[in-house]
Design an enzyme around this catalytic site. Structure first.
Site, PDB file in Angstrom:
ATOM      1  N   GLU A   1      -9.162 121.747  -8.160  1.00 17.46           N
ATOM      2  CA  GLU A   1      -7.768 121.464  -8.530  1.00 17.46           C
ATOM      3  C   GLU A   1      -7.226 122.416  -9.579  1.00 17.46           C
ATOM      4  O   GLU A   1      -6.026 122.639  -9.672  1.00 17.46           O
ATOM      5  CB  GLU A   1      -7.624 120.053  -9.104  1.00 17.46           C
ATOM      6  CG  GLU A   1      -7.880 118.930  -8.154  1.00 17.46           C
ATOM      7  CD  GLU A   1      -9.298 118.387  -8.307  1.00 17.46           C
ATOM      8  OE1 GLU A   1     -10.214 119.192  -8.602  1.00 17.46           O
ATOM      9  OE2 GLU A   1      -9.469 117.184  -8.121  1.00 17.46           O
TER      10      GLU A   1
ATOM     11  N   ASP B   1     -20.267 118.418 -33.739  1.00  9.81           N
ATOM     12  CA  ASP B   1     -19.677 117.090 -33.844  1.00  9.81           C
ATOM     13  C   ASP B   1     -19.386 116.828 -35.316  1.00  9.81           C
ATOM     14  O   ASP B   1     -20.255 117.038 -36.159  1.00  9.81           O
ATOM     15  CB  ASP B   1     -20.659 116.021 -33.328  1.00  9.81           C
ATOM     16  CG  ASP B   1     -20.989 116.246 -31.859  1.00  9.81           C
ATOM     17  OD1 ASP B   1     -20.225 116.961 -31.182  1.00  9.81           O
ATOM     18  OD2 ASP B   1     -22.024 115.716 -31.395  1.00  9.81           O
TER      19      ASP B   1
ATOM     20  N   LYS C   1     -27.041 129.373 -21.162  1.00  6.72           N
ATOM     21  CA  LYS C   1     -26.800 129.632 -19.729  1.00  6.72           C
ATOM     22  C   LYS C   1     -25.576 128.914 -19.152  1.00  6.72           C
ATOM     23  O   LYS C   1     -24.773 129.538 -18.446  1.00  6.72           O
ATOM     24  CB  LYS C   1     -28.049 129.272 -18.923  1.00  6.72           C
ATOM     25  CG  LYS C   1     -28.003 129.715 -17.472  1.00  6.72           C
ATOM     26  CD  LYS C   1     -28.261 131.200 -17.300  1.00  6.72           C
ATOM     27  CE  LYS C   1     -29.739 131.519 -17.401  1.00  6.72           C
ATOM     28  NZ  LYS C   1     -30.004 132.954 -17.588  1.00  6.72           N
TER      29      LYS C   1
ATOM     30  N   CYS D   1       3.981  95.034 -28.623  1.00  6.10           N
ATOM     31  CA  CYS D   1       4.444  94.906 -27.243  1.00  6.10           C
ATOM     32  C   CYS D   1       3.900  93.619 -26.618  1.00  6.10           C
ATOM     33  O   CYS D   1       4.348  92.542 -26.971  1.00  6.10           O
ATOM     34  CB  CYS D   1       4.076  96.158 -26.446  1.00  6.10           C
ATOM     35  SG  CYS D   1       5.235  96.465 -25.117  1.00  6.10           S
TER      36      CYS D   1
ATOM     37  N   GLU E   1       2.703 102.789 -32.809  1.00  2.00           N
ATOM     38  CA  GLU E   1       1.510 103.648 -32.919  1.00  2.00           C
ATOM     39  C   GLU E   1       1.759 105.073 -32.417  1.00  2.00           C
ATOM     40  O   GLU E   1       0.969 105.967 -32.676  1.00  2.00           O
ATOM     41  CB  GLU E   1       0.319 103.028 -32.171  1.00  2.00           C
ATOM     42  CG  GLU E   1       0.419 102.996 -30.651  1.00  2.00           C
ATOM     43  CD  GLU E   1       1.078 101.729 -30.095  1.00  2.00           C
ATOM     44  OE1 GLU E   1       1.880 101.115 -30.824  1.00  2.00           O
ATOM     45  OE2 GLU E   1       0.804 101.371 -28.935  1.00  2.00           O
TER      46      GLU E   1
ATOM     47  N   HIS F   1       6.236 100.423 -29.485  1.00  5.85           N
ATOM     48  CA  HIS F   1       4.910 100.955 -29.830  1.00  5.85           C
ATOM     49  C   HIS F   1       4.985 101.860 -31.054  1.00  5.85           C
ATOM     50  O   HIS F   1       5.102 103.080 -30.918  1.00  5.85           O
ATOM     51  CB  HIS F   1       4.341 101.734 -28.644  1.00  5.85           C
ATOM     52  CG  HIS F   1       4.011 100.876 -27.472  1.00  5.85           C
ATOM     53  ND1 HIS F   1       2.802 100.242 -27.337  1.00  5.85           N
ATOM     54  CD2 HIS F   1       4.744 100.521 -26.394  1.00  5.85           C
ATOM     55  CE1 HIS F   1       2.794  99.537 -26.218  1.00  5.85           C
ATOM     56  NE2 HIS F   1       3.958  99.692 -25.626  1.00  5.85           N
TER      57      HIS F   1
ATOM     58  N   GLY G   1      -8.616 118.878 -26.234  1.00  3.67           N
ATOM     59  CA  GLY G   1      -7.304 118.504 -26.765  1.00  3.67           C
ATOM     60  C   GLY G   1      -7.318 118.520 -28.290  1.00  3.67           C
ATOM     61  O   GLY G   1      -6.392 119.030 -28.926  1.00  3.67           O
TER      62      GLY G   1
HETATM   63  N1  GLN Z   1       3.223  93.735 -19.891  1.00  2.00           N
HETATM   64  C1  GLN Z   1       4.268  93.666 -20.856  1.00  2.00           C
HETATM   65  C2  GLN Z   1       5.595  94.161 -20.315  1.00  2.00           C
HETATM   66  O1  GLN Z   1       5.632  94.840 -19.334  1.00  2.00           O
HETATM   67  C3  GLN Z   1       3.895  94.429 -22.110  1.00  2.00           C
HETATM   68  C4  GLN Z   1       3.764  95.893 -21.915  1.00  2.00           C
HETATM   69  C5  GLN Z   1       3.055  96.583 -23.037  1.00  2.00           C
HETATM   70  O2  GLN Z   1       2.385  95.950 -23.819  1.00  2.00           O
HETATM   71  N2  GLN Z   1       3.168  97.892 -23.103  1.00  2.00           N
HETATM   72  O3  GLN Z   1       6.617  93.890 -20.879  1.00  2.00           O
END
Ligand code: GLN
Length: 557
Positions: A149, A240, A189, A380, A508, A506, A17
């Protein structure tokens, strides 16, 4: 339109990736419009239901698709913004075929792997090329050559080459060239055999990317070239990297990969402009200072489980000419106190997660960061935990909890939305993908973002319970961002703290090397601020720590 297929040989975890994404970086640096997609031969419809121990992080796209973490590499290494069309699993392929069969679309025919399954796979490649927004489509095939697969995918590629002409296609095989200590030798190989497997199904790679611990000498290159039928200059060494994954495009460029690919595909392009990328790598490798960040989570031994978070920290730190010393802390180890583990920490980050395991430890970490004015970023579940902690220990709501951990809690500060109550299926049933957030004026969040409207990616079921908003606000817990109609809390912060921020989404998933996410950038700046103020005013009263100075928060847009 040109097509590059990336397959993997000998073993998994070769960094296919990353290699595909790095090729994307190089082709973009040559002014080509590139898109990447991943085919995953497993039968799950998407990785959303898989355990992070098995599969690492689930990467979420704007449209809410829960995808393989390689799509995170693709988005971070290139400018492409991906959709659910960019990740195809065998589960989806069979789902499509079977639904069509039930509808009667096959008009009485026997439904078979060839042509029906392979047609669905080929269509997925065509869907991207039909958009004519791109010059090159890079398709990575998950798994290892020789897996049962994977066969339908390889067969689909064979047919596809026939249809678009071999001059428009390049097969790149990422393989392992192991070093055998006893013989002091690199061994070719396994690669020969894995290429033979590809040939069996009618595919001949034109480029070999050789992952190895040692440099490939001329003899090894000649041998690989001869036995695998690739030209000698198409034997590319990928050792690496020493410091950071962001070096990979540079090492592949040094091996001549981008020029080779352009020659093989008859693409005329300018020389690549890698100046910005080099600058970024330089900052990651040789930062002026360092900062210690604690990540308190559940999957600390699996580096891939919080991949995008670690990358986002790297991006934000590099923009401050700073390196990160990560301290990975298993939340369960904090259940009985945190002092020694969080001492000397610049900032505390609590990532997302599911289920009750480790929550008590996370609550302790959030409390410690709040009370000691340590910069805190809760993502979250991390935000939900910070909310419960504040409700319990500052607002005196002793039984505060999330209904995720205690269904019958009398004080559900975090709870399910009405529309989630009846949901029984686990797959793709959360609040997913991009949703807008209205940032409240005058908050730290507004300063960080430099904007009052942002869009961020979500993946969760539970939400802050707005019934508690006023009680918590009165004690200094501010909802600093909400859904446009004001009904859902998206961002929280503490009034009397230099940087205590939590978000229901999120961030990130939207950070890039040269475009760090504002919440991470603000977090790193605050952590650096704490570190330097601790160094210079070792005796200073904790309360005197100011918020992040305004001028340091550089809005992204
Ligand atoms: N478990 C929590 C929820 O469902 C937080 C989910 C998460 O952190 N992505 O709201």
């Amino acid at each position: 339109m040109k097509y590059i297929f990336v397959t993997g040989g000998v073993v998994s975890s070769l960094g296919k990736g990353l290699t595909a994404a790095s090729l994307g970086t190089l082709l973009e640096a040559r002014k080509l419009r590139v898109v990447l997609q991943k085919f995953d031969p497993y039968l799950n419809v998407d990785p959303g239901t898989m355990n992070p121990f098995q599969h690492g992080e689930v990467y979420v796209l704007n449209d809410g698709a829960e995808t393989d973490l390689d799509l995170g590499h693709y988005e971070r290494f290139t400018n492409c913004v991906l959709t659910r069309h960019n990740n195809l699993t065998s589960g989806q392929v069979y789902e499509t075929v079977i639904l069509k069969e039930r509808r009667g679309d096959y008009l009485g025919k026997t439904v078979q792997v060839i042509p029906h399954v392979t047609d669905v796979i080929k269509n997925r490649i065509r869907e991207l090329s039909d958009e004519s927004k791109y010059d090159v489509v890079i398709t990575e095939i998950g798994g290892t050559t020789g897996d049962i697969e994977g066969l339908p995918f390889l067969e689909a590629i064979r047919q596809f080459i026939l249809e678009v002409g071999p001059e428009n296609v390049l097969n790149m095989h990422v393989t392992l060239v192991p070093y055998i200590k006893a013989a002091h030798e690199l061994k070719t190989k396994p690669t020969q055999q894995s290429v033979a497997k590809l040939r069996e199904i009618g595919l001949q790679p034109q480029v070999l990317i050789c992952r190895s611990e040692k440099p490939l000498d001329r003899d090894v290159r000649r041998k690989l070239s001869m036995f695998c039928s690739v030209s000698e200059k198409a034997v590319i060494e990928e050792r690496d990297v020493e410091h950071t994954i962001y070096e990979v495009p540079l090492t592949l460029h040094a091996e001549g990969l981008d020029q080779l690919v352009c020659d093989l595909l008859h693409l005329q392009t300018p020389a690549p402009d890698l100046a910005d990328w080099r600058k970024f790598v330089e900052r990651v490798v040789n930062p002026k200072r360092r900062i210690k960040i604690a990540v308190v989570g559940k999957y600390m031994d699996v580096r891939d489980a919080y991949k995008s978070i670690y990358e986002s920290l790297t991006h934000a730190a590099a923009s401050e000419d700073c390196g990160i010393d990560l301290k990975l802390i298993d939340a369960e180890s904090l259940e009985h106190g945190v002092d020694s583990q969080l001492k000397d920490i610049g900032g505390v980050l609590i990532p997302g997660g599911f289920g009750a395991r480790g929550v008590e430890g996370k609550l302790n970490a959030a409390r410690f960061a709040r009370e000691h004015k340590i910069p805190f970023l809760g993502l979250c579940l991390g935000m939900q935990v910070a909310t419960i902690e504040f409700a319990r220990n500052v607002c005196g709501i002793k039984d505060a909890n999330s209904t995720e951990f205690d269904k019958k809690t009398p004080e559900p500060v975090i709870s399910l939305l009405e529309e989630q109550r009846g949901v029984r299926n686990k797959g793709a049933s959360m609040r997913l993908g991009t949703w807008p957030t209205k940032v409240v004026q005058g908050t730290l969040a507004e300063k960080i973002y430099g904007d009052t409207e942002v869009t961020e990616r979500h993946r969760h079921r539970y939400e802050f319970n707005m019934k508690y908003r006023d009680r918590m606000d009165a004690k200094g817990f501010v909802i600093s961002g909400t859904s446009p109609d004001g009904s859902l809390a998206e961002l929280i912060e503490l009034r009397d703290h230099p940087y205590f921020v939590g978000c229901q989404y999120h961030p990130e998933f939207q950070s890039k090397p040269n475009k760090p996410h504002p919440l991470f950038k603000g977090f790193i700046q605050a952590s650096l601020g704490r570190q330097s103020s601790r160094a210079t005013h070792a005796q200073a009263d904790q309360e005197s720590l100011r918020r992040v100075p305004e001028r340091e928060l550089v809005p992204q847009r």
